[in-house]
Design a protein around this motif. Structure first.
Motif, PDB file in Angstrom:
ATOM      1  N   SER A  29      28.949  43.562  42.979  1.00 54.07           N
ATOM      2  CA  SER A  29      30.053  44.430  42.541  1.00 54.07           C
ATOM      3  C   SER A  29      30.080  45.755  43.287  1.00 54.07           C
ATOM      4  N   HIS A  30      28.919  46.289  43.670  1.00 55.60           N
ATOM      5  CA  HIS A  30      28.914  47.592  44.340  1.00 55.60           C
ATOM      6  C   HIS A  30      29.498  47.535  45.754  1.00 55.60           C
ATOM      7  N   LEU A  31      29.658  46.344  46.308  1.00 56.22           N
ATOM      8  CA  LEU A  31      30.252  46.208  47.642  1.00 56.22           C
ATOM      9  C   LEU A  31      31.699  45.733  47.613  1.00 56.22           C
ATOM     10  N   LEU A  32      32.204  45.448  46.429  1.00 55.71           N
ATOM     11  CA  LEU A  32      33.530  44.853  46.293  1.00 55.71           C
ATOM     12  C   LEU A  32      34.615  45.669  46.981  1.00 55.71           C
ATOM     13  N   GLN A  33      34.591  46.980  46.840  1.00 56.51           N
ATOM     14  CA  GLN A  33      35.632  47.816  47.438  1.00 56.51           C
ATOM     15  C   GLN A  33      35.474  47.972  48.951  1.00 56.51           C
ATOM     16  N   LEU A  34      34.285  47.694  49.482  1.00 55.43           N
ATOM     17  CA  LEU A  34      34.021  47.877  50.915  1.00 55.43           C
ATOM     18  C   LEU A  34      34.378  46.666  51.757  1.00 55.43           C
ATOM     19  N   VAL A  61      36.519  43.664  53.177  1.00 53.91           N
ATOM     20  CA  VAL A  61      37.908  43.252  53.409  1.00 53.91           C
ATOM     21  C   VAL A  61      37.918  41.744  53.584  1.00 53.91           C
ATOM     22  N   GLY A  62      38.811  41.071  52.876  1.00 53.25           N
ATOM     23  CA  GLY A  62      38.954  39.632  53.044  1.00 53.25           C
ATOM     24  C   GLY A  62      38.017  38.799  52.194  1.00 53.25           C
ATOM     25  N   GLU A  63      37.085  39.411  51.497  1.00 54.18           N
ATOM     26  CA  GLU A  63      36.137  38.637  50.697  1.00 54.18           C
ATOM     27  C   GLU A  63      36.823  37.849  49.582  1.00 54.18           C
ATOM     28  N   GLN A  64      38.006  38.261  49.159  1.00 48.47           N
ATOM     29  CA  GLN A  64      38.675  37.532  48.092  1.00 48.47           C
ATOM     30  C   GLN A  64      39.366  36.268  48.594  1.00 48.47           C
ATOM     31  N   ASP A  65      39.436  36.072  49.908  1.00 49.11           N
ATOM     32  CA  ASP A  65      40.073  34.893  50.483  1.00 49.11           C
ATOM     33  C   ASP A  65      39.104  33.718  50.457  1.00 49.11           C
ATOM     34  N   ARG A  66      38.832  33.202  49.281  1.00 51.15           N
ATOM     35  CA  ARG A  66      37.913  32.085  49.110  1.00 51.15           C
ATOM     36  C   ARG A  66      38.501  31.134  48.081  1.00 51.15           C
ATOM     37  N   SER A  67      38.142  29.851  48.199  1.00 48.26           N
ATOM     38  CA  SER A  67      38.547  28.885  47.182  1.00 48.26           C
ATOM     39  C   SER A  67      37.867  29.224  45.863  1.00 48.26           C
ATOM     40  N   SER A  68      36.597  29.584  45.957  1.00 43.81           N
ATOM     41  CA  SER A  68      35.814  30.031  44.808  1.00 43.81           C
ATOM     42  C   SER A  68      35.184  31.364  45.180  1.00 43.81           C
ATOM     43  N   PHE A  69      35.152  32.266  44.228  1.00 44.23           N
ATOM     44  CA  PHE A  69      34.685  33.620  44.500  1.00 44.23           C
ATOM     45  C   PHE A  69      33.903  34.116  43.293  1.00 44.23           C
TER      46      PHE A  69
END
Length: 136
Positions: free
Chosen positions: A15-20, A22-30
């Motif tokens: 969670s502490h890296l979530l805002q840093l 870019v593109g990490e949300q582009d996954r089938s599962s996250f």
């Protein structure tokens, strides 16, 4: 690219890296984890194999952790080093140095394989899967 080709992807991030990132949300599962240790565990538990791609300290941390787990008999998942253009040659020399200095058993060589291209990695894993469909 994997998703564009119809493949499923999986990602995990503390969670502490979530805002840093870019593109990490582009996954089938996250999966969002509390910390890096939990992230490594989630990623490992959701994998059939581990591939060390060219990277930095985080990649080395994850490699040595799964290598140690393998050495201790905690898993039997394949570990593959993707040694593009000799990127990991120094790491391979370090492993030999550890063995030569009696800080590692020669059997650690058997816990990973080295492939030089992504195609070679995929072919290697496909061959393993054809031999052990339940494992991969």
């Amino acid at each position: 690219a994997a998703q564009a080709a119809g493949g499923e992807t999986f990602g995990g991030i503390p969670s502490h890296l979530l805002q840093l990132e870019v593109g990490e949300q582009d996954r089938s599962s996250f999966v969002i984890t509390e910390n890096m240790h939990e992230r490594k565990k989630v990623m490992f538990m959701n994998s059939n194999a581990v591939v060390l791609m060219p990277g930095g300290a985080g990649s080395l941390d994850e490699f040595f952790e799964v290598l140690t787990w393998r050495q201790l008999g905690l898993h039997s998942k394949p570990i593959v080093i993707l040694n593009v253009a000799g990127y990991w040659n120094s790491l391979l020399k370090l492993a030999e140095h550890i063995i030569a200095e009696d800080f590692g058993d020669p059997s650690i060589r058997d816990f990973f394989t080295v492939q030089n291209t992504a195609k070679d990695v995929l072919a290697y894993l496909a061959a393993l899967r054809s031999q052990n469909p339940d494992q991969l």
